[in-house]
Scaffold this active site. Structure first.
Site, PDB file in Angstrom:
ATOM      1  N   TRP A 212       0.837  -1.208   0.000  1.00 17.32           N
ATOM      2  CA  TRP A 212       0.000   0.000   0.000  1.00 17.32           C
ATOM      3  C   TRP A 212       0.870   1.255   0.000  1.00 17.32           C
ATOM      4  O   TRP A 212       0.752   2.117  -0.886  1.00 17.32           O
ATOM      5  CB  TRP A 212      -0.911  -0.026   1.223  1.00 17.32           C
TER       6      TRP A 212
ATOM      7  N   LEU B  87       1.586  -1.586  12.666  1.00 18.59           N
ATOM      8  CA  LEU B  87       2.062  -0.286  13.150  1.00 18.59           C
ATOM      9  C   LEU B  87       0.994   0.786  13.018  1.00 18.59           C
ATOM     10  O   LEU B  87       1.304   1.970  12.909  1.00 18.59           O
ATOM     11  CB  LEU B  87       3.319   0.137  12.373  1.00 18.59           C
TER      12      LEU B  87
ATOM     13  N   LYS C  11      14.368   4.706  18.403  1.00 17.07           N
ATOM     14  CA  LYS C  11      14.520   4.305  19.784  1.00 17.07           C
ATOM     15  C   LYS C  11      14.685   5.524  20.685  1.00 17.07           C
ATOM     16  O   LYS C  11      15.456   6.432  20.391  1.00 17.07           O
ATOM     17  CB  LYS C  11      15.748   3.391  19.893  1.00 17.07           C
TER      18      LYS C  11
ATOM     19  N   GLN D 104      -7.695 -12.364   6.093  1.00 18.99           N
ATOM     20  CA  GLN D 104      -6.722 -11.295   6.338  1.00 18.99           C
ATOM     21  C   GLN D 104      -7.401 -10.200   7.147  1.00 18.99           C
ATOM     22  O   GLN D 104      -8.416  -9.645   6.717  1.00 18.99           O
ATOM     23  CB  GLN D 104      -6.197 -10.741   5.014  1.00 18.99           C
TER      24      GLN D 104
ATOM     25  N   TYR E 257      -6.445   0.105  -3.034  1.00 21.06           N
ATOM     26  CA  TYR E 257      -5.578   0.920  -2.193  1.00 21.06           C
ATOM     27  C   TYR E 257      -5.127   2.177  -2.920  1.00 21.06           C
ATOM     28  O   TYR E 257      -5.464   3.285  -2.561  1.00 21.06           O
ATOM     29  CB  TYR E 257      -4.354   0.115  -1.757  1.00 21.06           C
TER      30      TYR E 257
ATOM     31  N   ARG F 139     -11.309  -9.059   5.991  1.00 17.75           N
ATOM     32  CA  ARG F 139     -12.251  -8.282   6.784  1.00 17.75           C
ATOM     33  C   ARG F 139     -13.648  -8.919   6.801  1.00 17.75           C
ATOM     34  O   ARG F 139     -14.652  -8.229   6.824  1.00 17.75           O
ATOM     35  CB  ARG F 139     -12.311  -6.834   6.296  1.00 17.75           C
TER      36      ARG F 139
END
Length: 385
Positions: A57, A245, A253, A213, A90, A188
């Site tokens: 995507w 994410l 970090k 998925q 997408y 979905r």
């Protein structure tokens, strides 16, 4: 003797055109997989997928150049990733066209990679729904854009309540029989919809869906951990997850701020598909804030604690988030995205964090998240009498 040698030379010359040069043979993978990369059968099928796949995507989004996108695809392939997930829903047909061009130019052996695309039932009136006509036309159009002889897996992106399930499964049986695709799955879908498709496939002797998925990350857990286990335990449906994410972990970090957090929703899927073209025209983006300021502040506190835990392991918060998703034994493949080869390399290092997630560490994460889904108690109808 001289005549015999001449005859042999003539035979070699006559055979040489039929023997392809090594320079023109399809290329196989030249490097070893990154540490921690594993391959598993997807559901009950014999299709072996890497436990990390590349979701394209963001890779094929407008700001990313063709050169950078190709570098990301090549790096993923050479790192051992064999799953490339895309959809015209997408970023338009560019994803399929670009990936097809890269695969054709690189001449990788067809058996060394898996292409997954989706049937996204459009909201245009002439393309609405999952009719047999729309499914067949969508798959043939994807084959033309990808310039492939077949697609490995086609996922139906959301179920269509207006189309009989029998028509859907018979259409998927048709395209598999014609060799246009190898397998099909869902994306979905609810457990009830998956079970309905499974029962229809059994009734009409059609190929079963091999995977679902779904979205899965720190703050979106209920469907994967509560609703779907019965589906992939009893029916053998494989599980691929996307958006590890979503919560906005993109900082390095030690980063203590999460500027994108307030745009995310953790109660529903972060991607909302419009009900009609008018709604799509007025919607600025796919993310809709659904949290109060107090909730955002509370969740930001959790994310800061997770960031501190990541520091203890010498990794970033994003790497810890990916590793946590991979720790779920039911997940066959986690789809990650990348806007640069450097970011992809960083995400792949999460594979080395997975063995460090002991039972004690997972308990610490549960304490911080404080959102473990709980199955509601069963209600007996006898007690209501």
């Amino acid at each position: 003797m001289g005549e015999r040698q001449a005859t042999l030379a003539e035979k070699e010359d006559s055979l040489s055109p039929a023997v392809p040069s090594l320079l023109h043979l399809p290329l196989c993978r030249q490097t070893n997989p990154v540490p921690g990369l594993r391959y598993r059968n997807l559901g009950k099928s014999g299709l072996r997928v890497s436990n990390v796949g590349l979701g394209t995507w963001v890779t094929f989004s407008a700001p990313i150049s063709e050169e950078v996108a190709e570098d990301i695809i090549v790096m993923a392939f050479e790192s051992g990733i064999n799953v490339f997930d895309l959809s015209d829903g997408y970023c338009g047909p560019r994803a399929e066209v670009s990936l097809g061009r890269i695969l054709r130019q690189r001449r990788w052996r067809r058996s060394s990679y898996i292409v997954i695309t989706k049937i996204y039932w459009s909201y245009r009136s002439e393309e609405r729904g999952l009719s047999r006509k729309h499914i067949i036309e969508s798959i043939r159009a994807s084959l033309d854009r990808l310039q492939l002889d077949y697609i490995d897996v086609v996922l139906i992106h959301r179920a269509d309540p207006m189309c009989p399930m029998e028509e859907v499964v018979r259409a998927m049986n048709h395209v598999i029989d014609h060799g246009w695709i190898m397998y099909w799955g869902t994306s979905r879908w609810s457990s009830v919809e998956i079970s309905e498709a499974y029962n229809n496939c059994r009734q009409f002797n059609c190929p079963l869906p091999i995977c679902e998925q779904s979205e899965y990350h720190f703050l979106c857990r209920e469907k994967i951990e509560i609703s779907l286990p019965e589906v992939y335990n009893k029916l053998g449906v494989g599980l691929m997850t996307w958006s590890p994410l979503t919560m906005g972990f993109s900082a390095s970090k030690g980063e203590e701020t999460f500027p994108n957090f307030h745009r995310m929703s953790f109660k529903f899927s972060t991607v909302t598909w419009p009900d009609d073209e008018a709604a799509a025209a007025t919607k600025e983006n796919a993310y809709v804030p659904r949290m109060s300021a107090e909730e955002v502040q509370r969740q930001n506190g959790k994310l800061r604690e997770i960031s501190l835990m990541a520091e203890r392991f010498g990794c970033t918060s994003s790497q810890l988030a990916i590793a946590w998703t991979l720790k779920n034994e039911h997940v066959h493949s986690v789809l990650i995205g990348a806007i640069s080869p450097e970011q992809l390399y960083e995400h792949l290092q999460a594979l080395q964090i997975v063995p460090k997630l002991s039972a004690a560490v997972m308990l610490d994460l549960e304490r911080v998240l404080d959102n473990k889904p709980i199955r509601p108690p069963m209600i007996s109808t006898l007690a209501m009498r």
